[in-house]
Scaffold this active site. Structure first.
Site, PDB file in Angstrom:
ATOM      1  N   ARG A 237      14.040  -0.881  40.170  1.00 13.80           N
ATOM      2  CA  ARG A 237      15.240  -0.101  39.891  1.00 13.80           C
ATOM      3  C   ARG A 237      14.892   1.380  39.939  1.00 13.80           C
ATOM      4  NH1 ARG A 237      17.310  -4.143  40.948  1.00 13.80           N
ATOM      5  NH2 ARG A 237      18.751  -5.446  39.739  1.00 13.80           N
ATOM      6  N   GLU A 266      22.658   5.169  44.128  1.00 13.96           N
ATOM      7  CA  GLU A 266      22.722   4.498  45.423  1.00 13.96           C
ATOM      8  C   GLU A 266      24.172   4.331  45.881  1.00 13.96           C
ATOM      9  OE1 GLU A 266      18.607   1.891  44.870  1.00 13.96           O
ATOM     10  OE2 GLU A 266      20.546   0.910  44.615  1.00 13.96           O
ATOM     11  N   HIS A 285      17.092   0.074  49.767  1.00 12.67           N
ATOM     12  CA  HIS A 285      17.350  -1.071  48.892  1.00 12.67           C
ATOM     13  C   HIS A 285      17.516  -2.358  49.712  1.00 12.67           C
ATOM     14  CE1 HIS A 285      18.988  -2.098  44.644  1.00 12.67           C
ATOM     15  NE2 HIS A 285      18.402  -3.158  45.193  1.00 12.67           N
TER      16      HIS A 285
END
Length: 319
Positions: A237, A266, A285
């Protein structure tokens, strides 16, 4: 029974099928949902809501009293106000272990990329640098072996342990810091304090959840405890690290490199301090993205719904 998926594109950009969910009732799929008002309107009187990153708040729950189940199409469920759901008797389910192999593999890929900068050298070859160098071999960055190096893993659950197993295959020494020590981990790593891990590791890889206790766990103070020339890896994270402090450590040369698949906000914004930082690899990601892992995730979501409707809910995180 009505089901709605508020941000279905994240899990399924078109290479999977949501059709099996129709066995449970009327299904509506939205690729993205950008605002709470939009989410409320789209949920309407739906009873089962599937989300990935759309926030489920107290306000939303109050506006949609028909909700009976929240299915998070991911492992992390911090986007959901679980306490508010619990007060209403609404189970929140997640998918705990679909991406273990994929994220572990990606973690090692980032480590190897730091060691060899393979993509960068491929670009140089296509730009003519090898052809013009006058030698049978060419490299433009320092090369590094993993063998004999120490890997420190922060968070030693399924993914952390899978990374440790892979690292052992490269003859690395593995240290682990975790809040829960498990006997099975003893054969994979030496459990140590966080300070010891930071001080002794050549690579530090983060695999812990984002909680108030772990937010900005990697900051100016903890970075200062890492050995000079260490490498930071984050596939967990973005909020686990203070991105400004990481940039400063890269600029000073205290960190050899950082490789991250996640950032605090994000999608990444133009003002993210890691953009333009030296020796910083950033991927979007995507560690969880192999089609095999996403299919496992979807299969588990289907089973979560089936179990709930059969009166025996599974993977409930709030009740």
């Amino acid at each position: 029974m009505k089901l709605v998926i508020l941000d279905g594109y994240a899990l399924n950009p078109g290479d999977l099928s949501y059709e099996p969910l129709r066995q449970f009732g009327e299904l509506t799929v939205y690729d993205r949902t950008d605002t709470e008002a939009e989410a409320i309107a789209r949920i309407g009187d739906s009873e089962i809501v599937l989300v990935n990153k759309v926030p489920i708040t107290e306000t939303l729950l109050a506006a949609c009293p028909g909700i009976r189940l929240i299915c998070v199409q991911a492992t992390g469920y911090n986007v959901v106000d679980c306490a508010a759901c619990a007060r209403r008797g609404i189970p929140v389910t997640n998918v705990p272990s679909y991406g273990t192999a994929a994220v572990a593999q990606f973690t090692l890929a980032l480590m190897l990329e730091v060691c060899h900068r393979i993509g960068y050298h491929d670009q140089l070859v296509h730009q003519g640098r090898w052809a013009s160098c006058g030698s049978f071999c060419f490299w433009d960055t320092p090369q590094m072996e993993l063998a004999g190096k120490t890997l420190g893993i922060v968070g030693f659950g399924r993914i952390g342990q899978a990374v440790a197993k892979a690292a052992k295959g490269f003859d690395m020494r593995v240290l682990a810091f975790t809040r829960t020590r498990r006997p099975e981990g003893e054969s994979l790593a030496q459990y140590v304090s966080l300070d010891t891990l930071l001080e002794e590791s050549d690579f530090v890889s983060l695999h812990c959840p984002l909680t108030p206790a772990t937010e900005k766990l990697i900051n100016a103070d903890t970075l200062g405890k890492m050995r000079n020339g260490a490498v930071l890896i984050n596939t967990s994270r973005g909020g686990l690290v203070d991105e400004y402090a990481v940039r400063a450590a890269l600029e000073s040369g205290h960190l050899r490199a950082a490789a991250v698949d996640v950032v605090a906000e994000e999608p990444i914004t133009a003002g993210n301090p890691l953009l333009g930082a030296p020796n910083c690899l950033i991927t979007p990601h995507m560690a969880w993205a192999p089609v095999e892992s996403r299919q496992r995730l979807l299969n588990c979501v289907i089973e979560n719904i089936r179990c709930f409707l059969n009166g025996a809910p599974q993977n409930v995180v709030n009740l």
